[in-house]
Scaffold this active site. Structure first.
Site, PDB file in Angstrom:
ATOM      1  N   HIS A  17       1.158  -0.840   0.034  1.00  0.00           N
ATOM      2  CA  HIS A  17      -0.033  -0.046   0.315  1.00  0.00           C
ATOM      3  C   HIS A  17       1.000   1.065  -0.113  1.00  0.00           C
ATOM      4  CE1 HIS A  17      -2.973  -2.512   2.580  1.00  0.00           C
ATOM      5  NE2 HIS A  17      -3.514  -2.679   0.960  1.00  0.00           N
ATOM      6  N   LYS A  41     -20.832  -1.657  12.050  1.00  0.00           N
ATOM      7  CA  LYS A  41     -20.963  -3.362  11.915  1.00  0.00           C
ATOM      8  C   LYS A  41     -19.675  -3.106  12.294  1.00  0.00           C
ATOM      9  CE  LYS A  41     -24.246  -5.198   9.036  1.00  0.00           C
ATOM     10  NZ  LYS A  41     -24.649  -6.005   8.092  1.00  0.00           N
ATOM     11  N   ARG A  91      -1.012  -5.925  -8.213  1.00  0.00           N
ATOM     12  CA  ARG A  91      -0.303  -6.758  -7.878  1.00  0.00           C
ATOM     13  C   ARG A  91      -0.730  -8.063  -8.486  1.00  0.00           C
ATOM     14  NH1 ARG A  91      -2.572  -8.108  -1.892  1.00  0.00           N
ATOM     15  NH2 ARG A  91      -4.812  -8.650  -3.215  1.00  0.00           N
ATOM     16  N   SER A 128      -2.572  -7.550   3.043  1.00  0.00           N
ATOM     17  CA  SER A 128      -3.266  -7.921   4.826  1.00  0.00           C
ATOM     18  C   SER A 128      -3.837  -8.737   5.274  1.00  0.00           C
ATOM     19  CB  SER A 128      -4.028  -6.919   5.015  1.00  0.00           C
ATOM     20  OG  SER A 128      -3.777  -5.309   4.472  1.00  0.00           O
TER      21      SER A 128
END
Ligand code: PNS
Length: 162
Positions: A17, A41, A91, A128
């Site tokens: 990132h 949420k 990517r 991630s």
């Protein structure tokens, strides 16, 4: 003066990132780094405020970038902040398959275009999800994330794994 929006979950922010942000800062005048969350949420490893704080810390030595948490559609966030383009990092070809569909949806919904930036191959395997998984078991991810994120992961998983 071109302003771009870089949206994502960033849970957590990793070096891939950061590379996309740095490329966008070279190409455009202003970057809005948008942590997209559903405030009703709360879920994920880090909450919205933590993700924003980690990004602010990571990018504190850059100029031309602002960081914020937003909810809702990316196109609405882009409009609200006055972005000319959305920037997404790619990517792999698999990323392209997903991202080109989103780019077309977003353009048909609002007219805004998406500019794709190829990620540095050094980070092409970083995600991630796998950062969270490895860190949760005490694995070493220090070389894959900015220092503030590394410290936050160590803190979050202190006493677990190994
Ligand atoms: O980092 P991520 O999880 O790949 O980010 C995905 C994100 C937040 C960019 C995507 O889920 C998204 O666009 N969310 C907002 C909802 C939206 O605009 N949906 C329409 C996509 S065509």
């Amino acid at each position: 003066m071109a302003k771009v929006l870089i949206p994502g979950s960033f849970d957590p922010l990793h070096n891939g990132h950061v590379d996309v942000v740095d490329q966008a800062l070279e190409l455009f005048d202003e970057v809005v780094f948008a942590v997209l969350v559903n405030f009703s949420k709360p879920s994920g490893l880090f909450g919205p405020d933590e993700r924003v704080a980690l990004a602010v810390d990571t990018f504190s030595d850059r100029s031309g970038i602002t960081v914020g948490a937003f909810e809702g559609l990316v196109v609405d966030v882009a409009s609200a902040v006055g972005a000319d383009f959305i920037v997404k990092g790619l990517r792999t070809a698999a990323d392209y398959d997903i991202e080109q569909q989103m780019a077309h949806m977003n353009r048909s919904a609002s007219g805004i275009r998406t500019v794709f930036v190829p990620c540095n191959p050094e980070f092409s395997f970083v995600s991630s999800r796998f950062i969270r998984e490895i860190a949760s078991h005490g694995g070493d991810i220090d070389h894959l994330v900015p220092a503030p994120v590394s410290a936050a992961l160590t803190d979050r998983f202190a006493g677990r794994g190994q």
